[in-house]
Design a protein around this motif. Sequence first.
Motif, short mmCIF file in Angstrom:
data_model
loop_
_atom_site.label_atom_id
_atom_site.label_comp_id
_atom_site.label_asym_id
_atom_site.label_seq_id
_atom_site.Cartn_x
_atom_site.Cartn_y
_atom_site.Cartn_z
N PHE A 185 0.83 -1.20 0.00
CA PHE A 185 0.00 0.00 0.00
C PHE A 185 0.87 1.25 0.00
CE2 PHE A 185 -3.63 2.46 1.99
CZ PHE A 185 -4.50 2.26 0.95
N PHE A 186 0.36 2.34 -0.57
CA PHE A 186 1.16 3.55 -0.75
C PHE A 186 1.81 4.06 0.53
CE2 PHE A 186 -2.96 5.38 0.29
CZ PHE A 186 -2.66 6.52 1.03
N ILE A 187 1.15 3.94 1.66
CA ILE A 187 1.74 4.38 2.94
C ILE A 187 3.04 3.60 3.20
CG2 ILE A 187 1.45 4.37 5.46
CD1 ILE A 187 -0.24 6.54 4.30
N ASP A 188 2.96 2.29 3.04
CA ASP A 188 4.13 1.43 3.28
C ASP A 188 5.21 1.66 2.23
OD1 ASP A 188 2.88 0.22 5.52
OD2 ASP A 188 1.70 -1.00 4.14
N VAL A 189 4.81 1.91 0.99
CA VAL A 189 5.79 2.13 -0.07
C VAL A 189 6.52 3.46 0.16
CG1 VAL A 189 6.15 2.38 -2.57
CG2 VAL A 189 4.49 0.71 -1.71
N PHE A 190 5.80 4.49 0.60
CA PHE A 190 6.46 5.76 0.94
C PHE A 190 7.44 5.56 2.10
CE2 PHE A 190 3.05 8.45 -1.14
CZ PHE A 190 3.91 9.11 -2.00
N LYS A 191 7.05 4.80 3.10
CA LYS A 191 7.96 4.54 4.23
C LYS A 191 9.20 3.79 3.75
CE LYS A 191 4.59 4.72 7.95
NZ LYS A 191 3.85 4.00 8.98
N GLN A 192 9.00 2.83 2.86
CA GLN A 192 10.12 2.09 2.29
C GLN A 192 11.03 3.04 1.51
OE1 GLN A 192 9.26 -0.46 -1.04
NE2 GLN A 192 10.88 -1.88 -0.46
N ALA A 193 10.44 3.91 0.71
CA ALA A 193 11.21 4.87 -0.09
C ALA A 193 12.09 5.74 0.82
CB ALA A 193 10.28 5.74 -0.92
N LYS A 194 11.53 6.18 1.94
CA LYS A 194 12.29 7.01 2.88
C LYS A 194 13.45 6.23 3.47
CE LYS A 194 10.24 10.06 5.53
NZ LYS A 194 10.69 11.36 5.08
N SER A 195 13.27 4.94 3.67
CA SER A 195 14.35 4.13 4.23
C SER A 195 15.43 3.80 3.19
CB SER A 195 13.80 2.83 4.83
OG SER A 195 13.42 1.93 3.82
N LEU A 196 15.07 3.89 1.91
CA LEU A 196 16.00 3.56 0.83
C LEU A 196 16.90 4.72 0.42
CD1 LEU A 196 13.65 1.52 -1.52
CD2 LEU A 196 15.57 0.62 -0.17
N GLY A 197 16.45 5.94 0.68
CA GLY A 197 17.25 7.06 0.20
C GLY A 197 16.76 8.40 0.69
N ASP A 198 17.13 9.44 -0.04
CA ASP A 198 16.87 10.82 0.33
C ASP A 198 15.50 11.26 -0.16
OD1 ASP A 198 17.08 13.44 1.13
OD2 ASP A 198 18.72 13.96 -0.24
N VAL A 199 14.47 10.80 0.54
CA VAL A 199 13.08 11.09 0.18
C VAL A 199 12.45 11.90 1.31
CG1 VAL A 199 10.82 10.08 -0.33
CG2 VAL A 199 12.91 8.96 -1.16
N LYS A 200 11.86 13.04 0.95
CA LYS A 200 11.20 13.88 1.95
C LYS A 200 9.81 14.25 1.47
CE LYS A 200 15.37 15.57 4.03
NZ LYS A 200 16.18 16.68 4.46
N LEU A 201 8.85 14.14 2.39
CA LEU A 201 7.47 14.53 2.11
C LEU A 201 7.14 15.79 2.89
CD1 LEU A 201 7.43 11.28 1.69
CD2 LEU A 201 4.97 11.61 1.75
N TYR A 202 6.44 16.71 2.22
CA TYR A 202 6.03 17.97 2.83
C TYR A 202 4.52 18.12 2.71
CZ TYR A 202 10.99 18.97 2.42
OH TYR A 202 12.36 18.90 2.53
N ALA A 203 3.87 18.40 3.82
CA ALA A 203 2.43 18.63 3.82
C ALA A 203 2.18 20.10 3.47
CB ALA A 203 1.84 18.31 5.19
N CYS A 204 1.20 20.36 2.65
CA CYS A 204 0.82 21.71 2.24
C CYS A 204 0.21 22.46 3.42
CB CYS A 204 -0.17 21.63 1.09
SG CYS A 204 -0.90 23.20 0.63
N GLY A 205 0.81 23.59 3.76
CA GLY A 205 0.33 24.40 4.88
C GLY A 205 -1.10 24.87 4.69
N LEU A 206 -1.47 25.28 3.49
CA LEU A 206 -2.84 25.75 3.24
C LEU A 206 -3.86 24.65 3.44
CD1 LEU A 206 -4.90 27.87 2.24
CD2 LEU A 206 -4.43 27.04 -0.07
N ALA A 207 -3.61 23.49 2.82
CA ALA A 207 -4.54 22.37 2.96
C ALA A 207 -4.67 21.94 4.43
CB ALA A 207 -4.09 21.19 2.10
N MET A 208 -3.56 21.92 5.13
CA MET A 208 -3.58 21.54 6.55
C MET A 208 -4.35 22.57 7.37
SD MET A 208 -1.94 18.62 6.92
CE MET A 208 -1.17 18.53 8.54
N ASP A 209 -4.16 23.85 7.06
CA ASP A 209 -4.87 24.92 7.78
C ASP A 209 -6.38 24.81 7.59
OD1 ASP A 209 -2.57 26.02 8.85
OD2 ASP A 209 -2.46 27.66 7.38
N VAL A 210 -6.83 24.63 6.35
CA VAL A 210 -8.28 24.57 6.11
C VAL A 210 -8.90 23.33 6.74
CG1 VAL A 210 -8.23 26.04 4.06
CG2 VAL A 210 -8.15 23.55 3.79
N LEU A 211 -8.12 22.26 6.88
CA LEU A 211 -8.62 21.06 7.56
C LEU A 211 -8.51 21.18 9.08
CD1 LEU A 211 -7.07 18.35 5.20
CD2 LEU A 211 -9.51 18.91 5.45
#
Length: 132
Positions: free
Chosen positions: A73-99
């Motif tokens: 599943f995409f959550i697990d694949v993203f976690k795997q990607a982060k463990s494999l190399g230089d992968v960073k995820l950023y949450a959008c401040g606007l989307a987070m604010d409105v939620l």
Amino acid sequence: MGQKLVIVLGTGTLEKLQMAAMLSSVVATFGSEVRIFVTMGAIPPFKKGLSKEERAQSESIVGNAIMEKNAPFFIDVFKQAKSLGDVKLYACGLAMDVLGWELEDLEEGLFDDMVGITEFLGIAEGGEIMVI
């Protein structure tokens, strides 16, 4: 490969989330930087505590098969990607604010920071940008 891949992930359909995660994982194995800006409809599937079925809806037979065959599943694949190399995820401040959400509301171990689009464009500088 050696270049920086920048993904702007704005859609929360299962297929697009899976594609972004798989691309991140593969590119990370080549030793390249991967920077992902998760915005708009792509933010809710990362909310902590959701089941797979609640996270994202399929838009095709492929997405249905991913769920039925219990593919990684995409959550697990993203976690795997982060463990494999230089992968960073950023949450959008606007989307987070409105939620009304904070980083603590998102799945643990995935997001590196919450930033606005202007800040992310600085992070993305010099990268190949892909919008999903």
